[in-house]
Design an enzyme around this catalytic site. Structure first.
Site, mmCIF file in Angstrom:
data_model
loop_
_atom_site.group_PDB
_atom_site.id
_atom_site.type_symbol
_atom_site.label_atom_id
_atom_site.label_comp_id
_atom_site.label_asym_id
_atom_site.label_seq_id
_atom_site.Cartn_x
_atom_site.Cartn_y
_atom_site.Cartn_z
ATOM 1 N N HIS A 145 0.624 -1.353 -1.039
ATOM 2 C CA HIS A 145 0.181 -0.271 0.060
ATOM 3 C C HIS A 145 0.706 1.299 0.358
ATOM 4 O O HIS A 145 0.867 2.733 -0.809
ATOM 5 C CB HIS A 145 -0.679 -0.223 1.390
ATOM 6 C CG HIS A 145 -1.970 1.439 1.409
ATOM 7 N ND1 HIS A 145 -2.470 2.010 0.257
ATOM 8 C CD2 HIS A 145 -1.932 1.822 2.233
ATOM 9 C CE1 HIS A 145 -3.092 2.788 1.008
ATOM 10 N NE2 HIS A 145 -3.069 2.884 1.971
ATOM 11 N N ASN A 185 5.214 10.572 -8.847
ATOM 12 C CA ASN A 185 5.305 11.756 -8.265
ATOM 13 C C ASN A 185 5.426 11.278 -6.503
ATOM 14 O O ASN A 185 4.580 10.167 -6.289
ATOM 15 C CB ASN A 185 4.232 12.214 -8.469
ATOM 16 C CG ASN A 185 3.779 12.748 -9.601
ATOM 17 O OD1 ASN A 185 4.606 13.369 -10.264
ATOM 18 N ND2 ASN A 185 3.034 13.150 -10.218
ATOM 19 N N HIS A 196 0.418 4.577 -2.718
ATOM 20 C CA HIS A 196 0.855 3.204 -2.837
ATOM 21 C C HIS A 196 2.375 3.465 -4.276
ATOM 22 O O HIS A 196 2.125 4.020 -5.443
ATOM 23 C CB HIS A 196 -0.112 2.312 -4.136
ATOM 24 C CG HIS A 196 0.018 1.424 -4.177
ATOM 25 N ND1 HIS A 196 -0.395 0.010 -3.930
ATOM 26 C CD2 HIS A 196 1.024 0.802 -4.942
ATOM 27 C CE1 HIS A 196 -0.546 -1.076 -4.438
ATOM 28 N NE2 HIS A 196 0.628 -1.163 -5.311
ATOM 29 N N HIS A 198 3.938 3.758 -7.602
ATOM 30 C CA HIS A 198 3.202 3.728 -8.334
ATOM 31 C C HIS A 198 4.540 4.852 -9.404
ATOM 32 O O HIS A 198 4.600 5.679 -8.782
ATOM 33 C CB HIS A 198 1.921 3.716 -8.870
ATOM 34 C CG HIS A 198 1.208 5.235 -8.526
ATOM 35 N ND1 HIS A 198 0.775 5.421 -7.232
ATOM 36 C CD2 HIS A 198 0.973 5.712 -9.894
ATOM 37 C CE1 HIS A 198 0.486 6.534 -7.916
ATOM 38 N NE2 HIS A 198 0.452 7.386 -8.433
ATOM 39 N N GLN A 200 3.746 6.548 -13.679
ATOM 40 C CA GLN A 200 2.584 7.023 -14.877
ATOM 41 C C GLN A 200 3.817 6.781 -15.710
ATOM 42 O O GLN A 200 5.157 7.633 -16.187
ATOM 43 C CB GLN A 200 2.360 7.914 -14.673
ATOM 44 C CG GLN A 200 0.950 7.635 -13.500
ATOM 45 C CD GLN A 200 -0.085 9.348 -13.754
ATOM 46 O OE1 GLN A 200 -1.138 9.646 -14.114
ATOM 47 N NE2 GLN A 200 0.319 9.866 -12.445
#
Length: 381
Positions: A145, A185, A196, A198, A200
């Site tokens: 998470h 970011n 979480h 991640h 893009q």
């Protein structure tokens, strides 16, 4: 066992790709659950409008207004699905890539109602609009998470680089795509809405304004601009880390309180063009840079990590792959806000010299190295 890619689809037709670590412990892809949710149809592709004062295109994606905002762990949309959490990813994973549910560009790849391409988009006029064709993808670094790229193992970091490279190549081959942008970011301070770990990927129908500025500099200085930048920075006191294939440095004209640029030693246009050896070095080196930023103040540092790549169809021999990490953090409890000069006029004012920045960042890297020694071999936590 090599890093493996497994392609499938979500309930509304969006593409989902599982990317398994080389040392994965997950079951075979064929045994993973499918997405059984009942989803609404995908939103219409956004519209972009041209700012006649600058010629820049601005995408207006109303479907993004109601996206998830700091959800609790048990409702994390990027975690593997559970009976109580109908998230975006049906099953357990190492790394997962999927089409954004509320994209700024796409899902249409071609504008049926207007001409597309650089010639049309470079024209300037009042009240010009086009469909925001393109593609936006989410890259989940881990099923956990919370975290970031810096919290990954070396093996997982290497998997993410393989995913970035493969997606850069695949997106670049799609119709209507002019530039591919990979980024992460990190931190609520810069507007992150999901903790979480991640990043893009945006596939644009135009060459971005920042890259157009680079193209103007290449036209003025020469096609060897990046080679000359690298030579100049390597001879300076602003270098913070150097490997066999890459050098990281604080740039001569840094804008942000914390700013690191990284260049490959040879010319390579994008992540897809990296060799296996270069990716093997880059994964732990990049992770080390991010851990060093966190070590500066002993707490997570907000940042934007941007992989600048050459346009898909032009200037492949002159625009070099470049990482730019920027952070507004100027003290343990202070941020640099973009005020009048920066926000309104684009004229940045630095609060510390790049040479002092580099010295400070090197202390963070040394601290991170003492806690978890930097190495391009093995899998360290």
């Amino acid at each position: 066992m090599p890093i493996a890619f497994h392609h499938t689809t979500l309930a509304d037709g969006r593409e989902l790709i599982y990317v398994d670590d080389a040392d994965t412990t997950l079951p075979p892809a064929a045994e993973r659950r499918r997405d059984e949710r009942a989803l609404d149809p995908r939103p219409a592709t956004a519209i972009m409008r041209q700012d006649v004062l600058t010629g820049e295109w601005v995408s207006h994606a109303a479907a993004r207004q109601n996206r998830a905002f700091l959800p609790p762990a048990d409702q994390d949309p990027l975690a593997p699905q559970t009976p109580a959490n109908p998230s975006e990813i049906p099953d357990i994973y190492d790394v997962a890539v999927f089409e954004n549910r509320s994209p700024s560009f796409g899902p249409l790849l071609e504008d049926a109602n207007a001409p597309t391409g650089l010639d049309d988009l470079s024209e300037i006029g009042i009240e010009r609009s086009r469909t925001s064709v393109g593609r936006c993808e989410v890259v989940c670094f881990s099923p956990e998470h919370e975290g970031s790229f810096g919290s990954l193992s070396v093996s997982r970091a290497r998997t993410v680089f393989e995913a970035w490279a493969q997606r850069t190549e695949a997106l670049s081959a799609m119709p209507g795509i002019e530039q591919v942008f990979v980024f992460e970011n990190r931190g609520q301070e810069i507007g992150v809405t999901l903790p979480h770990p991640h990043g893009q990927i945006y596939a644009y129908p135009f060459v971005t304004p920042r890259t157009q500025g680079v193209l103007r500099s290449i036209a003025a200085v020469g096609d060897d601009l990046f080679a000359r930048i690298l030579e100049s920075e390597q001879a300076s006191e602003r270098v913070v880390a150097r490997g066999e294939y890459f050098t990281a440095f604080v740039p001569f004209a840094a804008r942000w309180p914390l700013e690191i640029h990284l260049l490959p030693h040879r010319h390579v246009a994008d992540l897809a063009g990296l060799t296996t050896e270069e990716k093997d070095e880059l994964a732990p080196l990049y992770r080390h840079l991010l851990r060093g930023l966190d070590a500066l103040y002993g707490s997570p540092t907000p940042y934007i990590s941007a992989w600048h790549q050459a346009p898909v169809h032009t200037h492949r021999d002159s625009v070099r792959l470049m990482l730019q990490i920027t952070s507004p953090r100027r003290a343990a409890d202070r941020l640099k806000y973009l005020a009048g000069s920066e926000a309104a006029m684009g004229a940045f004012i630095g609060d510390v010299t790049p040479e002092r920045q580099a010295e400070f960042i090197r202390t963070g890297l040394a601290s991170a190295d003492s806690a978890s020694p930097f190495s391009t071999e093995g899998d360290q936590r």
